[in-house]
Design a protein around this motif. Structure first.
Motif, PDB file in Angstrom:
ATOM      1  N   LYS A  75      -5.650   2.453  57.543  1.00  0.00           N
ATOM      2  CA  LYS A  75      -5.626   1.141  56.900  1.00  0.00           C
ATOM      3  C   LYS A  75      -5.087   1.256  55.475  1.00  0.00           C
ATOM      4  CE  LYS A  75      -8.824  -1.803  56.822  1.00  0.00           C
ATOM      5  NZ  LYS A  75     -10.155  -2.374  56.559  1.00  0.00           N
ATOM      6  N   GLU A  79      -1.668  -0.511  54.148  1.00  0.00           N
ATOM      7  CA  GLU A  79      -1.715  -1.489  53.057  1.00  0.00           C
ATOM      8  C   GLU A  79      -0.818  -1.078  51.903  1.00  0.00           C
ATOM      9  OE1 GLU A  79      -6.370  -2.492  54.158  1.00  0.00           O
ATOM     10  OE2 GLU A  79      -5.857  -1.215  52.449  1.00  0.00           O
ATOM     11  N   ARG A  80      -0.810   0.197  51.603  1.00  0.00           N
ATOM     12  CA  ARG A  80       0.049   0.693  50.518  1.00  0.00           C
ATOM     13  C   ARG A  80       1.524   0.597  50.907  1.00  0.00           C
ATOM     14  NH1 ARG A  80      -0.645   6.871  48.797  1.00  0.00           N
ATOM     15  NH2 ARG A  80      -0.021   7.041  50.985  1.00  0.00           N
ATOM     16  N   LYS A 136       2.943  -1.481  53.049  1.00  0.00           N
ATOM     17  CA  LYS A 136       3.371  -2.878  53.133  1.00  0.00           C
ATOM     18  C   LYS A 136       3.121  -3.650  51.848  1.00  0.00           C
ATOM     19  CE  LYS A 136       4.602  -2.552  57.454  1.00  0.00           C
ATOM     20  NZ  LYS A 136       6.037  -2.665  57.867  1.00  0.00           N
ATOM     21  N   ASP A 137       2.464  -2.999  50.872  1.00  0.00           N
ATOM     22  CA  ASP A 137       2.141  -3.640  49.589  1.00  0.00           C
ATOM     23  C   ASP A 137       1.366  -4.932  49.809  1.00  0.00           C
ATOM     24  OD1 ASP A 137       2.051  -3.926  46.837  1.00  0.00           O
ATOM     25  OD2 ASP A 137       3.965  -4.970  46.713  1.00  0.00           O
ATOM     26  N   ILE A 138       0.271  -4.810  50.566  1.00  0.00           N
ATOM     27  CA  ILE A 138      -0.572  -5.971  50.848  1.00  0.00           C
ATOM     28  C   ILE A 138      -2.009  -5.662  50.442  1.00  0.00           C
ATOM     29  CG2 ILE A 138       0.849  -6.817  52.745  1.00  0.00           C
ATOM     30  CD1 ILE A 138      -1.063  -5.493  54.702  1.00  0.00           C
ATOM     31  N   ASP A 139      -2.805  -6.716  50.296  1.00  0.00           N
ATOM     32  CA  ASP A 139      -4.211  -6.541  49.977  1.00  0.00           C
ATOM     33  C   ASP A 139      -4.944  -5.934  51.170  1.00  0.00           C
ATOM     34  OD1 ASP A 139      -3.823  -7.670  47.467  1.00  0.00           O
ATOM     35  OD2 ASP A 139      -4.252  -9.705  48.187  1.00  0.00           O
ATOM     36  N   GLU A 140      -6.181  -5.507  50.936  1.00  0.00           N
ATOM     37  CA  GLU A 140      -6.969  -4.895  51.997  1.00  0.00           C
ATOM     38  C   GLU A 140      -7.121  -5.850  53.177  1.00  0.00           C
ATOM     39  OE1 GLU A 140     -11.339  -2.791  52.724  1.00  0.00           O
ATOM     40  OE2 GLU A 140     -10.793  -3.610  50.760  1.00  0.00           O
ATOM     41  N   ILE A 141      -6.894  -5.333  54.371  1.00  0.00           N
ATOM     42  CA  ILE A 141      -6.988  -6.153  55.571  1.00  0.00           C
ATOM     43  C   ILE A 141      -8.337  -5.932  56.258  1.00  0.00           C
ATOM     44  CG2 ILE A 141      -4.499  -6.176  55.945  1.00  0.00           C
ATOM     45  CD1 ILE A 141      -4.893  -4.061  58.115  1.00  0.00           C
ATOM     46  N   VAL A 153      -7.744 -10.481  60.418  1.00  0.00           N
ATOM     47  CA  VAL A 153      -6.396 -10.332  59.885  1.00  0.00           C
ATOM     48  C   VAL A 153      -5.412 -11.185  60.692  1.00  0.00           C
ATOM     49  CG1 VAL A 153      -5.824  -8.347  61.341  1.00  0.00           C
ATOM     50  CG2 VAL A 153      -4.680  -8.637  59.131  1.00  0.00           C
ATOM     51  N   VAL A 212       0.293  -9.486  61.325  1.00  0.00           N
ATOM     52  CA  VAL A 212      -0.026  -8.265  60.582  1.00  0.00           C
ATOM     53  C   VAL A 212      -0.671  -7.245  61.519  1.00  0.00           C
ATOM     54  CG1 VAL A 212      -1.369  -7.275  58.684  1.00  0.00           C
ATOM     55  CG2 VAL A 212      -0.274  -9.503  58.407  1.00  0.00           C
ATOM     56  N   PHE A 248       0.540  -3.490  62.384  1.00  0.00           N
ATOM     57  CA  PHE A 248      -0.360  -2.345  62.243  1.00  0.00           C
ATOM     58  C   PHE A 248      -0.395  -1.529  63.531  1.00  0.00           C
ATOM     59  CE2 PHE A 248      -4.910  -0.724  61.725  1.00  0.00           C
ATOM     60  CZ  PHE A 248      -4.536   0.296  60.854  1.00  0.00           C
TER      61      PHE A 248
END
Length: 231
Positions: A82, A86-87, A89-94, A99, A103, A107
């Protein structure tokens, strides 16, 4: 950058009318648009659908299979993948409880790419886990990495689609460029010939991979060949 929400309501040729939730929101959008003297607005479509039970089930099955392969606890596998996703895709914690469906699909593909790269044994058929638009990517990985597209097993045979080799045809006089191929175990290869191409594609919801010179070059770089001219 400011964000506004609006809903498409009408289409006329290449023009689309959007409706804001109220007049105040529309006025705020116009004032912002004019303030920055913009001539172009970027539109993002949000996927309001949540992860399906099927997607969640397969994601956790992947965690377990990767755990069995690495020896690490499934929870450690979950948190590690996870975090990396997230890193990347530069997204907040899923959260895997709610979700967005799109997304979750990304994943799943991310996890299956790891499986393909490291030959992780799976306890389920990957095709059952994928959305239709993600199946083609898995078919390509199966072909390039050399595992069965249906169950992930090895070894495999390159099964031809429209222009089958055999029945008196000389393999060395056939160019596979433009042909459809499938990466299949011997058992599944024989099934394809037994029930026919169309029935096989319909049964497993796959289309095969259209061979290009780039694919042939990639296979050759991995020491694998189709056999046939132009390769």
């Amino acid at each position: 950058m400011r964000e506004f929400q609006a809903y498409p309501t009408q289409k006329a040729s290449n023009e689309i009318i959007f409706r804001f939730k109220d007049e105040e929101s529309a006025n705020q959008f116009l004032s912002t648009f004019q303030l920055f003297k913009q001539t172009l607005v970027e539109i993002q479509v949000r996927d309001d659908r949540e992860i399906s039970a099927k997607q969640r089930r397969f994601i956790y099955a992947l965690f377990k299979d990767i755990s069995n392969w690495t020896g690490y606890d499934p929870e450690i596998i979950k948190q590690g993948f996870k975090f990396d996703f997230e890193r990347l895709k530069d997204i907040d914690e899923i959260s895997l409880s709610n979700v967005e469906k799109s997304v979750a699909a990304n994943f799943l593909t991310y996890l299956l790419d790891f499986v393909a790269d490291h030959n992780v044994p799976l306890s389920f058929r990957p095709l059952d886990a994928l959305e239709p638009e993600d199946v083609a990517h898995w078919e390509y990985r199966a072909l390039i990495e050399g595992f069965d597209v249906l169950d992930g097993s090895r070894p495999v045979e390159l099964a031809h689609g429209e222009h089958a080799v055999g029945m008196g045809r000389d393999r060395d006089k056939i160019s596979n460029i433009g042909n459809t191929v499938f990466s299949l175990s011997h058992t599944h290869h024989m099934e394809l010939h037994k029930i026919g191409l169309n029935a096989f594609k319909a049964k497993y919801h796959i289309n095969g991979v259209r061979v290009t010179p780039e694919i042939i070059k990639e296979l050759e770089s991995r020491g694998r060949r189709f056999g046939g001219k132009g390769e």
